[in-house]
Each structure stands twice: as C-alpha cells, then as structure tokens.
Enzyme design. Sequence first.
Site, PDB file in Angstrom:
ATOM      1  N   ASP A  74       8.312 -14.233   1.147  1.00 16.69           N
ATOM      2  CA  ASP A  74       7.592 -13.363   0.239  1.00 16.69           C
ATOM      3  C   ASP A  74       6.887 -12.326   1.096  1.00 16.69           C
ATOM      4  O   ASP A  74       6.391 -12.641   2.186  1.00 16.69           O
ATOM      5  CB  ASP A  74       6.586 -14.136  -0.619  1.00 16.69           C
ATOM      6  CG  ASP A  74       6.223 -13.370  -1.886  1.00 16.69           C
ATOM      7  OD1 ASP A  74       7.078 -12.625  -2.407  1.00 16.69           O
ATOM      8  OD2 ASP A  74       5.096 -13.506  -2.366  1.00 16.69           O
ATOM      9  N   GLY A 156      12.539  -1.215  -1.631  1.00 18.11           N
ATOM     10  CA  GLY A 156      11.125  -1.474  -1.851  1.00 18.11           C
ATOM     11  C   GLY A 156      10.250  -0.284  -1.460  1.00 18.11           C
ATOM     12  O   GLY A 156      10.509   0.853  -1.853  1.00 18.11           O
ATOM     13  N   TYR A 157       9.245  -0.557  -0.657  1.00 21.30           N
ATOM     14  CA  TYR A 157       8.305   0.488  -0.230  1.00 21.30           C
ATOM     15  C   TYR A 157       8.751   1.179   1.057  1.00 21.30           C
ATOM     16  O   TYR A 157       7.999   1.994   1.606  1.00 21.30           O
ATOM     17  CB  TYR A 157       6.917  -0.126  -0.021  1.00 21.30           C
ATOM     18  CG  TYR A 157       6.266  -0.632  -1.282  1.00 21.30           C
ATOM     19  CD1 TYR A 157       5.494   0.203  -2.085  1.00 21.30           C
ATOM     20  CD2 TYR A 157       6.413  -1.964  -1.682  1.00 21.30           C
ATOM     21  CE1 TYR A 157       4.885  -0.263  -3.246  1.00 21.30           C
ATOM     22  CE2 TYR A 157       5.807  -2.438  -2.841  1.00 21.30           C
ATOM     23  CZ  TYR A 157       5.050  -1.583  -3.619  1.00 21.30           C
ATOM     24  OH  TYR A 157       4.452  -2.042  -4.761  1.00 21.30           O
ATOM     25  N   ARG A 185       9.539  -8.356   8.248  1.00 20.78           N
ATOM     26  CA  ARG A 185      10.553  -9.372   7.951  1.00 20.78           C
ATOM     27  C   ARG A 185      11.298  -9.758   9.222  1.00 20.78           C
ATOM     28  O   ARG A 185      11.611 -10.933   9.446  1.00 20.78           O
ATOM     29  CB  ARG A 185      11.525  -8.858   6.882  1.00 20.78           C
ATOM     30  CG  ARG A 185      12.543  -9.937   6.441  1.00 20.78           C
ATOM     31  CD  ARG A 185      13.290  -9.530   5.185  1.00 20.78           C
ATOM     32  NE  ARG A 185      12.414  -9.547   4.010  1.00 20.78           N
ATOM     33  CZ  ARG A 185      12.011  -8.455   3.366  1.00 20.78           C
ATOM     34  NH1 ARG A 185      12.419  -7.260   3.754  1.00 20.78           N
ATOM     35  NH2 ARG A 185      11.212  -8.557   2.329  1.00 20.78           N
TER      36      ARG A 185
END
Length: 198
Positions: A74, A156-157, A185
């Site tokens: 997450d 995503g961002y 990540r």
Amino acid sequence: MSFASRARRQLVAATANPHKLSEIAAILGSAVELLPRPSDLGEVIEDGPTLEANAQLKARAVCAHTGRAAVADDTGLEVAALGGLPGVRSARYAGERAEDADNRARLLVELQGEADRSARFRTVAIVAFPDGSELAAEGAISGVIAEASRGDQGFGYDPVFVPGEGDGRTFAEMSPEEKNAVSHRGRAFQALAAQLGL
C-alpha cells in the site's frame, strides 16, 4: 520444501493493477514468479488506518484464499501543506471511484498558491505466508509536487511528483528503470527481496 529453498520463488500478487504489477515484477526480477491475483477473489476492503494495515489486509486475504504466499503493498503520498494528506487515502482522494486524473486534479487545486509543495511517497510491502508468518518492508522518497502534470509514463501521482534525488523530472517523465531505482516502491520491494534472500 521451505519457501527459502525453492529455486524460483512464487508469490501471488494481491494487486490487480497492471501498472503496479509490472513495477513489482521488474523490481523483484527473475528470481520471483508473480502469480496473478485470483479472479474469483472479491474486492478486499482497504479500511485500515495505516498503509501497513491495508497491505496486511490484502496479503492475508489472498494468502487465505489461495493457500500460497502472497505479496501486497500500500502506498501513500504525504503532502506537508495538507497535513500529510492524502496519505492512506491516496487512491481514493477524489472519491471512492476516483480515477488517477481525478486525484491529481484535486491535489493540484488544493495546492494552488501554496509555497510549500514538499511531499513524500511511502510504500509498505508485505508477504503473508500460509503458516501465519509475515515479512514487511518500507520504502520512501521525498520530493515536491509540480505545478502541473508532466510526462506520460507511470501511473497514479507520478506526473505531479518530482523526486528530490532526481534531475527535476517527474516520475512520469522517467523511464521505468530510472523510476524503480529511486522510488518508494522500488526501495520497499528491494528491502523485501533482501529479507527473502533474493
């Protein structure tokens, strides 16, 4: 045969996001075979208060469903000017069914005129094993939020996050290899790989 002694380790991926899956596979490399998330597994409600809790929910659900070791992560974007938001709700920042572009748009609107655009990406990655044991690792990188989206790589961002350890490009302006070398990540899964003895 123990998990550690297998020639090529198998992990069931908890994510159904193809972008995230390809990143994890690239980071872990050929020593791991990532098995796809079971299509008959329903949605896992990510209602944990922390990134670690949500990663655990996903990894444990997939492990229990398949009887195999499962890996989940997450990730949260923590923006200083927003008191650490969107944080654990990063994927749902603009609403429960929000798309990536919706989340980025809300973030940019909320930062309009804000001098402090510092932010941090943080990922918690977890492997859950059938015997109930778990491994966990965390990775983070600091940077700033760009004034507008730039680049067409990543997800995503990524188009609005400029890592401090880069050259001024957003993650979305980098190649996958460049991003994985410094990303939150990448760091989390490299640390997880070390714990797995890869």
